[in-house]
Scaffold this motif. Structure first.
Motif, short mmCIF file in Angstrom:
data_model
loop_
_atom_site.label_atom_id
_atom_site.label_comp_id
_atom_site.label_asym_id
_atom_site.label_seq_id
_atom_site.Cartn_x
_atom_site.Cartn_y
_atom_site.Cartn_z
N VAL A 148 0.84 -1.20 0.00
CA VAL A 148 0.00 0.00 0.00
C VAL A 148 0.88 1.25 0.00
O VAL A 148 1.77 1.39 0.85
CB VAL A 148 -0.94 0.02 1.22
N TYR A 149 0.62 2.14 -0.96
CA TYR A 149 1.26 3.45 -0.97
C TYR A 149 0.27 4.46 -0.40
O TYR A 149 -0.90 4.46 -0.75
CB TYR A 149 1.66 3.84 -2.40
N ASP A 150 0.76 5.31 0.47
CA ASP A 150 -0.10 6.25 1.16
C ASP A 150 -0.75 7.25 0.20
O ASP A 150 -0.24 7.52 -0.89
CB ASP A 150 0.68 7.04 2.20
N THR A 151 -1.87 7.81 0.66
CA THR A 151 -2.48 8.94 0.00
C THR A 151 -2.43 10.11 0.98
O THR A 151 -3.40 10.38 1.69
CB THR A 151 -3.94 8.63 -0.41
N PRO A 152 -1.27 10.76 1.09
CA PRO A 152 -1.08 11.79 2.13
C PRO A 152 -1.98 13.01 1.90
O PRO A 152 -2.41 13.30 0.78
CB PRO A 152 0.40 12.15 1.99
N ARG A 207 -6.30 18.22 2.19
CA ARG A 207 -6.37 17.97 0.76
C ARG A 207 -5.38 16.89 0.37
O ARG A 207 -4.27 16.84 0.91
CB ARG A 207 -6.07 19.26 -0.02
N LEU A 208 -5.76 16.03 -0.58
CA LEU A 208 -4.86 14.99 -1.06
C LEU A 208 -3.62 15.61 -1.69
O LEU A 208 -3.71 16.63 -2.39
CB LEU A 208 -5.56 14.11 -2.09
N GLY A 244 -2.17 4.32 -4.51
CA GLY A 244 -2.45 5.62 -3.93
C GLY A 244 -2.17 6.76 -4.88
O GLY A 244 -2.48 6.70 -6.07
N THR A 245 -1.57 7.84 -4.35
CA THR A 245 -1.17 8.97 -5.19
C THR A 245 0.32 8.92 -5.49
O THR A 245 0.94 9.93 -5.85
CB THR A 245 -1.51 10.31 -4.50
#
Length: 376
Positions: free
Chosen positions: A2-6, A12-13, A39-40
């Motif tokens: 899993v890659y984060d979506t900070p 805000r993303l 993720g992003t």
């Protein structure tokens, strides 16, 4: 995986600059027991010699497979239980035998053959043993002979076994009498090579099933059974359900979210999702997220001078860093149990390479990308 979506201080993303990049030729294999969520992040890229001119030109292939942890755990436990019960009693309870038959794909499996049928180190390599047992039984019944094959008199079941054998071995004119010897030879190969050959069989089985099912002159017109059989050969008990009606042995999705998988100097891409769905991108993308992704430079590093992109300019620039893109020669292939959802992303080949998309139980969504995007 899993890659984060900070998110920033205003919730805000924001862009996650983490990702996987591989230079030079070769292959990149990404296997997750559960989900893969990009993720992003920057995503998965093979870049040939773009980052390092000293490397040979030509990009690496990408293989992504998810959702096998549940099967592997169940198979390990089943082997232990069968071994213990055989040692203690010399036979198997009906419950253990039924489960062994389901996972082996052999409804006639006998207790003394159970461990041999489950001897593959993984679901994929075990497919070779399962195919061997099925063909051995077909030979014993007289249904799998060279004479029947040469006269096109094989039954549908026997013919599908022959096709699977040819796809696995890569020998187009393989005859029934030589099949078991070829399968035995494959079992002596390194495990990674066995798994690669089984994956190739899965994709080519799906392709073959699709082509003959859409051929109005074929006796198999409208019949996709070969594809389903080949997938279940590699992923046994794929349709088995638990008490809640969910898949029992496979569980894992690929979620591209707001990221990418790309081969920039050639290289094919394969995706295997036996227990879930593949979401290529978001259905609704906030404009500020487009703006942040548009701030990436050619080395996939955020160029903070350009993070003020807005509107159509941001959408067009950000599109260069989204979706599944084969930038050189290389096919895109996917076999997925549930939906394939492109949404506002894309699956794209740029040099005329092929594309194979198979969903066993659900839909293939063609996407809702913006018609004004021109960046690739």
């Amino acid at each position: 995986i899993v890659y984060d979506t900070p998110r920033d201080s205003a919730n805000r993303l924001t862009v996650n600059q983490a990702g996987i990049q591989l230079g030079g030729p070769g292959s990149l294999e990404l296997v997750a027991g559960g989900d893969l969520d990009l993720g992003t992040g920057l995503g998965i890229l093979t870049r040939g010699n773009l980052m390092n001119p000293a490397l040979p030109s030509g990009g690496a292939d990408v293989m992504v497979m998810v959702g096998l942890a549940a099967f592997d755990a169940a198979l390990d436990k089943l082997r232990l239980d069968i071994g213990a019960e055989l040692a203690a009693t010399g036979t198997l309870s009906q419950a253990l035998l039924d489960e062994a038959r389901l996972i082996s794909g052999n409804p006639d499996l006998q207790p003394q053959d159970a461990l041999a049928a489950l001897s593959g180190a993984t679901a994929l390599s075990g497919a070779i043993d399962r195919l061997y047992l099925q063909i051995d039984q077909s030979i014993a019944s007289g249904a799998f002979t060279d004479a029947l094959a040469s006269s096109n008199a094989l039954s549908v079941e026997a013919n599908d076994l022959l096709i699977q054998s040819r796809l696995l071995t890569g020998i187009d004119d393989l005859q029934p009498s030589a099949v078991l010897g070829q399968l035995s030879s494959i079992k002596t190969l390194p495990l990674a090579q066995q798994e690669s050959m089984v994956r190739e069989m899965v994709f080519e089985g799906a392709r073959t099933a699709g082509r003959r099912a859409t051929d109005t002159a074929s006796e198999y017109f409208g019949n996709y059974d070969l594809g389903y059989k080949t997938i279940e050969l590699a992923f046994p008990c794929i349709d088995c359900k638990d008490a809640a009606g969910e898949q029992k042995y496979y569980d894992g999705d690929i979620n591209g979210f707001f990221s990418q998988v790309r081969t920039e100097q050639g290289g094919g891409m394969d995706f295997l999702v036996p227990g879930g769905r593949w979401v290529v991108g978001l259905a609704n993308v906030p404009e500020e997220l487009y703006g942040l992704k548009a701030g990436l430079n050619e080395d996939y590093v955020v160029n903070y001078k350009n993070t003020d992109y807005t509107g159509l300019k941001a959408v067009s620039v950000a599109a260069s860093y989204l979706g599944v893109v084969s930038g050189g020669e290389g096919d895109i292939r996917a076999v997925v149990y549930d939906d394939i959802l492109v949404n506002q992303s894309r699956i794209l080949t740029l040099t005329g390479s092929g594309m194979l998309l198979w969903s066993s139980q659900a839909d293939i969504d063609a996407g809702k990308g913006k018609k004004t995007i021109t960046s690739v």
